[in-house]
Design an enzyme around this catalytic site. Structure first.
Site, mmCIF file in Angstrom:
data_model
loop_
_atom_site.group_PDB
_atom_site.id
_atom_site.type_symbol
_atom_site.label_atom_id
_atom_site.label_comp_id
_atom_site.label_asym_id
_atom_site.label_seq_id
_atom_site.Cartn_x
_atom_site.Cartn_y
_atom_site.Cartn_z
ATOM 1 N N SER A 65 30.869 116.726 153.585
ATOM 2 C CA SER A 65 31.042 117.064 155.012
ATOM 3 C C SER A 65 32.023 118.218 155.093
ATOM 4 O O SER A 65 32.884 118.362 154.206
ATOM 5 C CB SER A 65 31.613 115.851 155.753
ATOM 6 O OG SER A 65 32.122 116.250 157.013
ATOM 7 N N TYR A 68 37.875 109.479 155.628
ATOM 8 C CA TYR A 68 36.578 110.164 155.515
ATOM 9 C C TYR A 68 36.756 111.508 154.811
ATOM 10 O O TYR A 68 36.053 111.818 153.851
ATOM 11 C CB TYR A 68 36.011 110.365 156.927
ATOM 12 C CG TYR A 68 34.629 110.980 156.974
ATOM 13 C CD1 TYR A 68 33.505 110.257 156.581
ATOM 14 C CD2 TYR A 68 34.442 112.274 157.448
ATOM 15 C CE1 TYR A 68 32.235 110.812 156.645
ATOM 16 C CE2 TYR A 68 33.171 112.843 157.523
ATOM 17 C CZ TYR A 68 32.073 112.102 157.121
ATOM 18 O OH TYR A 68 30.814 112.660 157.182
HETATM 19 N N1 LIG Z 1 26.065 113.628 161.262
HETATM 20 C C1 LIG Z 1 26.972 114.525 160.946
HETATM 21 O O1 LIG Z 1 27.465 115.302 161.766
HETATM 22 C C2 LIG Z 1 27.438 114.618 159.505
HETATM 23 C C3 LIG Z 1 28.282 115.673 159.178
HETATM 24 C C4 LIG Z 1 28.719 115.798 157.881
HETATM 25 C C5 LIG Z 1 28.333 114.879 156.926
HETATM 26 N N2 LIG Z 1 27.515 113.842 157.270
HETATM 27 C C6 LIG Z 1 27.150 112.911 156.194
HETATM 28 O O2 LIG Z 1 25.754 112.821 156.094
HETATM 29 C C7 LIG Z 1 25.375 111.508 155.662
HETATM 30 C C8 LIG Z 1 24.394 110.900 156.645
HETATM 31 O O3 LIG Z 1 24.967 110.908 157.916
HETATM 32 P P1 LIG Z 1 24.154 110.505 159.229
HETATM 33 O O4 LIG Z 1 24.881 111.100 160.379
HETATM 34 O O5 LIG Z 1 22.731 110.817 159.069
HETATM 35 O O6 LIG Z 1 24.504 108.957 159.287
HETATM 36 P P2 LIG Z 1 23.865 107.513 159.160
HETATM 37 O O7 LIG Z 1 25.090 106.685 159.195
HETATM 38 O O8 LIG Z 1 22.834 107.277 160.190
HETATM 39 O O9 LIG Z 1 23.190 107.451 157.732
HETATM 40 C C9 LIG Z 1 23.780 106.775 156.653
HETATM 41 C C10 LIG Z 1 22.897 105.620 156.193
HETATM 42 O O10 LIG Z 1 23.617 104.981 155.143
HETATM 43 C C11 LIG Z 1 23.536 103.586 155.332
HETATM 44 N N3 LIG Z 1 24.704 102.947 154.735
HETATM 45 C C12 LIG Z 1 25.983 102.982 155.169
HETATM 46 N N4 LIG Z 1 26.766 102.251 154.355
HETATM 47 C C13 LIG Z 1 25.955 101.748 153.399
HETATM 48 C C14 LIG Z 1 26.169 100.917 152.280
HETATM 49 N N5 LIG Z 1 27.370 100.408 151.997
HETATM 50 N N6 LIG Z 1 25.113 100.624 151.497
HETATM 51 C C15 LIG Z 1 23.883 101.106 151.753
HETATM 52 N N7 LIG Z 1 23.608 101.874 152.822
HETATM 53 C C16 LIG Z 1 24.636 102.197 153.632
HETATM 54 C C17 LIG Z 1 23.463 103.368 156.810
HETATM 55 O O11 LIG Z 1 22.859 102.112 157.126
HETATM 56 C C18 LIG Z 1 22.618 104.564 157.253
HETATM 57 O O12 LIG Z 1 21.243 104.230 157.256
HETATM 58 C C19 LIG Z 1 26.682 110.722 155.524
HETATM 59 O O13 LIG Z 1 27.141 110.780 154.190
HETATM 60 C C20 LIG Z 1 27.626 111.491 156.430
HETATM 61 O O14 LIG Z 1 28.964 111.314 156.065
HETATM 62 C C21 LIG Z 1 27.063 113.695 158.529
#
Ligand SMILES: NC(=O)c1ccc[n+]([C@@H]2O[C@H](COP(=O)([O-])OP(=O)(O)OC[C@H]3O[C@@H](n4cnc5c(N)ncnc54)[C@H](O)[C@@H]3O)[C@@H](O)[C@H]2O)c1
Length: 275
Positions: free
Chosen positions: A158, A172
Site C-alpha cells: 500500500s 497497517y
Molecule cells: N482498497 C484500497 O484502497 C487499498 C489500498 C492499498 C492497498 N490495499 C490492499 O489491497 C488488498 C485488498 O484490499 P481490498 O480493499 O480489496 O480489501 P478486502 O478486504 O475486500 O480484500 C481482502 C480479502 O482478504 C480476506 N482476508 C482478510 N483476512 C484474511 C485472513 N486472515 N485469511 C484469509 N483471508 C483473509 C478478506 O475476507 C477479503 O476477502 C489488501 O492487502 C489491502 O491492504 C487496498
C-alpha cells in the site's frame, strides 16, 4: 531498400494452463475488491484460479463470477493467520493441480491509530495476516517453483507502506513496509531459480473495504469521504480494483519476465506528489 520492420510481438500476458493462487480472493463486502478483480482478470487470461479466503462464501462468489464467464476456478477456505490452515489448503491445491505457478498474496488488514491506540495484540494480529502469512505461503510454493525453475510471486502492499497517508495507521503501514522488503528479499534469493517476486503498491482504491473501514477517516458522509480521498490524488480520482488487477496480471505474466525485486505503484501519482 530498407529491411522490413520486424513485427512487434504482442504482450505475452496469456496465462493459459497456469495455476494461480490468490490468497484473499474474496471481498469484505459485496462488490469488486482488488483480489476479486484480480481473480477474474487471471481467469480471463486463461488461468486456473484457486481462490483462498477465510470467508468461504465470499471466495465462492468470486468463483461463481468466474464460472459465469466460462473461466476455471475453485474456492478454498483458509485463515491466512493460521499456519495449519495454510498448509492444508496448499496441500489440497498441490494434490489437485500438481503445482502453483503464481502466488498472489492479497490479504491485508489494518486498524487506524498510532502507538497509543494500537495494542500489542492488534499489532500481532495484523502482522500475522499481512506479513507472516506471506512468508508461510511462500514456504508452500517455493520448493515446487525451485524444482521447475519458474514461478511468480506477487504481494500487495500500500502507499501507506511508503508514506504517511494523512492519518495514523501505524500497524497497517509498518506491516505493509515489511511486505515490500520481504518480497524484495525473496526476489533476490530466488532469482537464480527463475522465480520472480514483486509487489504491487495500490494507492487510494475505491473498493468495498474502503467504504466499510477507511472512509470514516475523511468524513462521516460516505460521498464526501470518497470525494476527499479523490481530491488528494494527482489524477483527481480514486483507482478501481480493475486498474490494480491489470498491474497484477502484468507482473504475474511473462510480459514481466525481466522484472523482479521491485514495486509497481498503482496510485494515480499520489506517492510522487510531495516527493
Ligand atoms: N482498497 C484500497 O484502497 C487499498 C489500498 C492499498 C492497498 N490495499 C490492499 O489491497 C488488498 C485488498 O484490499 P481490498 O480493499 O480489496 O480489501 P478486502 O478486504 O475486500 O480484500 C481482502 C480479502 O482478504 C480476506 N482476508 C482478510 N483476512 C484474511 C485472513 N486472515 N485469511 C484469509 N483471508 C483473509 C478478506 O475476507 C477479503 O476477502 C489488501 O492487502 C489491502 O491492504 C487496498
Amino acid at each position: 531498400m530498407n529491411a522490413p520492420t520486424p513485427s512487434v510481438p504482442g504482450l505475452p500476458t496469456d496465462l493459459s494452463g497456469r495455476i494461480v493462487v490468490v490468497a484473499g480472493g474474496g471481498s469484505v463486502a459485496p462488490g469488486w475488491s482488488i483480489g476479486r478483480a484480480a481473480c477474474l482478470t487471471y481467469a480471463r487470461l486463461g488461468a486456473q484460479v484457486c481462490v483462498l479466503d477465510r470467508d468461504h462464501a465470499s471466495a465462492q462468489e468470486t468463483v461463481r463470477l468466474i464460472h459465469e464467464e466460462g473461466g476455471q476456478a475453485c474456492a478454498y477456505e483458509a485463515d491466512m493467520a493460521v499456519e495449519t490452515d495454510i498448509a492444508q489448503c496448499f496441500a489440497d491445491i498441490h494434490g489437485r493441480f500438481g503445482q502453483v505457478d503464481v502466488l498472489h498474496h492479497n490479504v491485508g488488514i489494518g486498524k487506524t491509530g498510532g502507538p497509543m491506540e494500537t495494542s500489542a495484540e492488534d499489532l500481532d494480529r495484523i502482522h500475522a495476516v499481512n506479513v507472516k502469512s506471506l512468508m508461510l505461503s511462500c514456504q508452500q510454493v517455493l520448493p515446487g517453483m525451485v524444482q521447475r525453475r519458474s514461478g511468480a510471486i506477487l504481494s500487495i502492499a500500500s502507499v501507506a507502506g511508503i508514506s504517511y497517508v494523512g492519518y495514523p495507521h501505524l500497524a497497517y503501514s509498518t506491516t505493509k513496509a515489511a511486505v515490500i522488503q520481504m518480497t524484495r528479499m525473496i526476489a533476490q534469493q530466488y532469482a537464480p531459480y527463475g522465480i520472480r517476486a514483486n509487489t504491487v503498491v495500490p494507492g487510494l482504491i475505491d473498493t468495498p473495504r474502503v467504504a466499510a473501514n477507511v472512509a470514516h477517516m475523511f468524513s462521516q458522509n460516505l460521498d464526501e469521504a470518497k470525494e476527499a480521498r479523490a481530491r488528494q490524488v494527482p489524477l483527481n480520482r480514486m483507482g478501481t480494483a480493475w486498474e490494480v488487477a491489470q498491474a497484477c496480471a502484468f507482473l504475474a505474466s511473462d510480459a514481466a519476465s525481466y522484472i523482479t525485486g521491485t514495486e509497481l505503484l498503482v496510485d494515480g501519482g499520489l506517492t510522487g506528489k510531495y516527493a
